[in-house]
Design a protein around this motif. Sequence first.
Motif, PDB file in Angstrom:
ATOM      1  N   PHE A  28     -14.473   7.635  13.465  1.00 48.39           N
ATOM      2  CA  PHE A  28     -13.468   7.691  12.400  1.00 48.39           C
ATOM      3  C   PHE A  28     -12.378   6.638  12.594  1.00 48.39           C
ATOM      4  O   PHE A  28     -11.956   5.993  11.625  1.00 48.39           O
ATOM      5  N   VAL A  29     -11.909   6.458  13.827  1.00 50.19           N
ATOM      6  CA  VAL A  29     -10.876   5.452  14.082  1.00 50.19           C
ATOM      7  C   VAL A  29     -11.387   4.058  13.723  1.00 50.19           C
ATOM      8  O   VAL A  29     -10.674   3.262  13.075  1.00 50.19           O
ATOM      9  N   GLU A  30     -12.625   3.766  14.108  1.00 53.02           N
ATOM     10  CA  GLU A  30     -13.204   2.464  13.766  1.00 53.02           C
ATOM     11  C   GLU A  30     -13.325   2.304  12.257  1.00 53.02           C
ATOM     12  O   GLU A  30     -13.054   1.227  11.702  1.00 53.02           O
ATOM     13  N   GLU A  31     -13.717   3.378  11.581  1.00 51.85           N
ATOM     14  CA  GLU A  31     -13.850   3.340  10.131  1.00 51.85           C
ATOM     15  C   GLU A  31     -12.492   3.192   9.456  1.00 51.85           C
ATOM     16  O   GLU A  31     -12.349   2.466   8.462  1.00 51.85           O
ATOM     17  N   ALA A  32     -11.468   3.861   9.991  1.00 56.85           N
ATOM     18  CA  ALA A  32     -10.121   3.762   9.427  1.00 56.85           C
ATOM     19  C   ALA A  32      -9.582   2.335   9.548  1.00 56.85           C
ATOM     20  O   ALA A  32      -8.933   1.828   8.622  1.00 56.85           O
ATOM     21  N   VAL A  33      -9.865   1.674  10.675  1.00 53.64           N
ATOM     22  CA  VAL A  33      -9.440   0.275  10.848  1.00 53.64           C
ATOM     23  C   VAL A  33     -10.128  -0.612   9.816  1.00 53.64           C
ATOM     24  O   VAL A  33      -9.509  -1.490   9.198  1.00 53.64           O
ATOM     25  N   TYR A  34     -11.424  -0.370   9.607  1.00 49.70           N
ATOM     26  CA  TYR A  34     -12.170  -1.154   8.615  1.00 49.70           C
ATOM     27  C   TYR A  34     -11.602  -0.934   7.212  1.00 49.70           C
ATOM     28  O   TYR A  34     -11.391  -1.893   6.458  1.00 49.70           O
ATOM     29  N   ILE A  35     -11.355   0.319   6.849  1.00 51.38           N
ATOM     30  CA  ILE A  35     -10.818   0.632   5.519  1.00 51.38           C
ATOM     31  C   ILE A  35      -9.444  -0.010   5.337  1.00 51.38           C
ATOM     32  O   ILE A  35      -9.128  -0.560   4.280  1.00 51.38           O
ATOM     33  N   TYR A  36      -8.631   0.037   6.399  1.00 51.10           N
ATOM     34  CA  TYR A  36      -7.278  -0.537   6.306  1.00 51.10           C
ATOM     35  C   TYR A  36      -7.332  -2.036   6.071  1.00 51.10           C
ATOM     36  O   TYR A  36      -6.476  -2.596   5.377  1.00 51.10           O
ATOM     37  N   LYS A  38     -10.093  -3.821   4.747  1.00 53.85           N
ATOM     38  CA  LYS A  38     -10.979  -4.293   3.683  1.00 53.85           C
ATOM     39  C   LYS A  38     -10.744  -3.655   2.323  1.00 53.85           C
ATOM     40  O   LYS A  38     -11.113  -4.231   1.296  1.00 53.85           O
ATOM     41  N   ILE A  39     -10.160  -2.460   2.284  1.00 56.67           N
ATOM     42  CA  ILE A  39     -10.022  -1.720   1.029  1.00 56.67           C
ATOM     43  C   ILE A  39      -8.645  -1.986   0.439  1.00 56.67           C
ATOM     44  O   ILE A  39      -7.649  -2.059   1.172  1.00 56.67           O
ATOM     45  N   PRO A  40      -8.525  -2.129  -0.893  1.00 63.04           N
ATOM     46  CA  PRO A  40      -7.215  -2.323  -1.517  1.00 63.04           C
ATOM     47  C   PRO A  40      -6.238  -1.205  -1.170  1.00 63.04           C
ATOM     48  O   PRO A  40      -6.630  -0.053  -0.970  1.00 63.04           O
ATOM     49  N   SER A  41      -4.963  -1.559  -1.096  1.00 67.00           N
ATOM     50  CA  SER A  41      -3.942  -0.613  -0.643  1.00 67.00           C
ATOM     51  C   SER A  41      -3.828   0.612  -1.542  1.00 67.00           C
ATOM     52  O   SER A  41      -3.448   1.690  -1.087  1.00 67.00           O
ATOM     53  N   SER A  42      -4.178   0.486  -2.822  1.00 69.54           N
ATOM     54  CA  SER A  42      -4.068   1.624  -3.741  1.00 69.54           C
ATOM     55  C   SER A  42      -5.059   2.738  -3.403  1.00 69.54           C
ATOM     56  O   SER A  42      -4.819   3.901  -3.720  1.00 69.54           O
ATOM     57  N   LYS A  43      -6.183   2.383  -2.763  1.00 70.76           N
ATOM     58  CA  LYS A  43      -7.202   3.378  -2.435  1.00 70.76           C
ATOM     59  C   LYS A  43      -7.243   3.699  -0.943  1.00 70.76           C
ATOM     60  O   LYS A  43      -7.895   4.651  -0.532  1.00 70.76           O
ATOM     61  N   ARG A  44      -6.575   2.883  -0.136  1.00 70.84           N
ATOM     62  CA  ARG A  44      -6.744   2.920   1.318  1.00 70.84           C
ATOM     63  C   ARG A  44      -6.451   4.285   1.918  1.00 70.84           C
ATOM     64  O   ARG A  44      -7.292   4.883   2.602  1.00 70.84           O
ATOM     65  N   LEU A  45      -5.260   4.811   1.666  1.00 69.84           N
ATOM     66  CA  LEU A  45      -4.845   6.063   2.289  1.00 69.84           C
ATOM     67  C   LEU A  45      -5.696   7.237   1.818  1.00 69.84           C
ATOM     68  O   LEU A  45      -6.035   8.137   2.606  1.00 69.84           O
ATOM     69  N   ILE A 268     -22.009  14.620   9.692  1.00 65.66           N
ATOM     70  CA  ILE A 268     -21.352  14.212   8.449  1.00 65.66           C
ATOM     71  C   ILE A 268     -20.461  12.989   8.685  1.00 65.66           C
ATOM     72  O   ILE A 268     -20.371  12.106   7.820  1.00 65.66           O
ATOM     73  N   THR A 269     -19.815  12.909   9.842  1.00 69.52           N
ATOM     74  CA  THR A 269     -18.998  11.735  10.156  1.00 69.52           C
ATOM     75  C   THR A 269     -19.844  10.467  10.187  1.00 69.52           C
ATOM     76  O   THR A 269     -19.444   9.423   9.645  1.00 69.52           O
ATOM     77  N   LEU A 270     -21.015  10.558  10.792  1.00 69.54           N
ATOM     78  CA  LEU A 270     -21.897   9.389  10.859  1.00 69.54           C
ATOM     79  C   LEU A 270     -22.393   8.994   9.468  1.00 69.54           C
ATOM     80  O   LEU A 270     -22.445   7.803   9.131  1.00 69.54           O
ATOM     81  N   ILE A 271     -22.747   9.988   8.655  1.00 71.84           N
ATOM     82  CA  ILE A 271     -23.229   9.684   7.300  1.00 71.84           C
ATOM     83  C   ILE A 271     -22.091   9.122   6.442  1.00 71.84           C
ATOM     84  O   ILE A 271     -22.291   8.192   5.656  1.00 71.84           O
ATOM     85  N   SER A 272     -20.880   9.677   6.599  1.00 72.79           N
ATOM     86  CA  SER A 272     -19.734   9.179   5.837  1.00 72.79           C
ATOM     87  C   SER A 272     -19.448   7.716   6.155  1.00 72.79           C
ATOM     88  O   SER A 272     -19.073   6.941   5.262  1.00 72.79           O
ATOM     89  N   ARG A 273     -19.641   7.334   7.393  1.00 72.68           N
ATOM     90  CA  ARG A 273     -19.418   5.934   7.767  1.00 72.68           C
ATOM     91  C   ARG A 273     -20.345   5.011   6.990  1.00 72.68           C
ATOM     92  O   ARG A 273     -19.947   3.934   6.549  1.00 72.68           O
ATOM     93  N   VAL A 274     -21.602   5.442   6.793  1.00 72.99           N
ATOM     94  CA  VAL A 274     -22.557   4.626   6.042  1.00 72.99           C
ATOM     95  C   VAL A 274     -22.184   4.565   4.565  1.00 72.99           C
ATOM     96  O   VAL A 274     -22.230   3.509   3.934  1.00 72.99           O
ATOM     97  N   VAL A 275     -21.786   5.703   4.001  1.00 75.13           N
ATOM     98  CA  VAL A 275     -21.511   5.776   2.561  1.00 75.13           C
ATOM     99  C   VAL A 275     -20.219   5.055   2.192  1.00 75.13           C
ATOM    100  O   VAL A 275     -20.165   4.322   1.202  1.00 75.13           O
ATOM    101  N   TYR A 276     -19.160   5.249   2.987  1.00 78.84           N
ATOM    102  CA  TYR A 276     -17.849   4.709   2.627  1.00 78.84           C
ATOM    103  C   TYR A 276     -17.609   3.297   3.156  1.00 78.84           C
ATOM    104  O   TYR A 276     -16.667   2.645   2.723  1.00 78.84           O
ATOM    105  N   ARG A 277     -18.430   2.827   4.071  1.00 75.33           N
ATOM    106  CA  ARG A 277     -18.154   1.532   4.678  1.00 75.33           C
ATOM    107  C   ARG A 277     -18.490   0.365   3.750  1.00 75.33           C
ATOM    108  O   ARG A 277     -17.912  -0.717   3.855  1.00 75.33           O
ATOM    109  N   ARG A 278     -19.417   0.559   2.832  1.00 76.44           N
ATOM    110  CA  ARG A 278     -19.785  -0.519   1.921  1.00 76.44           C
ATOM    111  C   ARG A 278     -18.638  -0.855   0.986  1.00 76.44           C
ATOM    112  O   ARG A 278     -17.901   0.005   0.536  1.00 76.44           O
TER     113      ARG A 278
END
Length: 300
Positions: A28-36, A38-45, A268-278
Motif C-alpha cells: 500500500f505504501v508503494e502504491e500510495a507513492v505511485y498515486i501521489y 502519477k495521479i492528478p491532485s483532484s483524485k489523489r487523496l 485484495i491489496t495485491l489485486i487492488s494494486r493491479v487495478v488502480y496502478r494503471r
Amino acid sequence: SLSAGLDLPGRFLFAILTLMTLIANLVFVEEAVYIYRKIPSSKRLIIIWINAAAPVIATTSCIGMWIPRSTMFTDFTAAVFFAIVIHKFLLMMIKECGGQKLLLRRFENGRFKISTGPCCCCCLCLPRVRITRRTLFWLKLGTFQFAFLRPVLMFLSIVLWTNGNYTFYNLSPKGAALWISCFVGVLTIIALWPVAIMFQQVRTLLVCKKIIPKFALYQFILILNHLQAAIINILAMQRIIRCVPPLSSSARGAYMTQQLLIMEMFLITLISRVVYRRRYDDLEPPECTSEEAGDNKEAP
C-alpha cells in the motif's frame, strides 16, 4: 498471555499472518507513492483512501489477533474507516466522470434508476429520478451521514462500555449493543444505496476506467468485513463454534474472523494494486463527443 501459550504450529500461523499484514502495508505504501506522483491532485487523496481499506482492516485484525482485549476497539476502527471509504467511493465515481459539472452535462437528460439494492431492488415500479444538482446532493448526503454518524456511535459505544452498559457480544433486547447494531445496520443500508445508484448510472461510461473491477473489490471488502464477521459472531453466540480452553466461543469466533480477514485483505491489496496502478486517460468532454458525432454524420 495467549500468544505465549501457543504451540509451534500456532506460532507459525501467527508469524505468517503478521508477515502478510506487513507485506500488505508495504504494498500500500508503494502504491500510495505511485498515486501521489502519477495521479492528478483532484483524485489523489480519494484513491489513496480507497486503496487503504484492505491494509487498514488487515492491520486492525492483526492487532486484535495479538492483543485479544483490543478486539472491540480494532473492530470499531475498521468499521469507521470503511464508512469513510463508502463515501469516498461515491466521490471517486463522480470525479472519474470529470467532476460534478461534467457529470451533469453528460447526463443532462438522464435519470437515476433508484430501484437498486440494497434498499429497493424489488421495487421495480419506482419512478426514475432526474439527474440534477439536488439529486447528487442527496446521494452524497446518503453516504456522508454514515461517515459522520459511525464515529459518533463508536464513541457512544465506548462510553457505555466504560460504564458497564455495553457488551459487544450481548445482543439481548435489554442491552445497548442490539439497538446500536440495528441502528448501524439501517445507516449502512442507506449509505450503500447511493453508491449502487451511481454505479448503475456510470458503469457503461466508466468501463474504460475499470470501474466494474473496482466496484467488485469494494463489494468484496464490504461483504467480508461485515457479513462474514456477523455470520461468525452469530455462530459463536449460538455455541456452534465450540469453546476450546482457554478460548471461549466468542473469543474463538473473533480469532477466526481476524485470521480470515488478514488473508482476504492481503489478497485484495495485491489485486487492488493491479487495478488502480494503471493510468487511465480522462474522458472526452461532452462538447467533443457531440462534435465528433456530428462530424461522423456529415462524413460521406
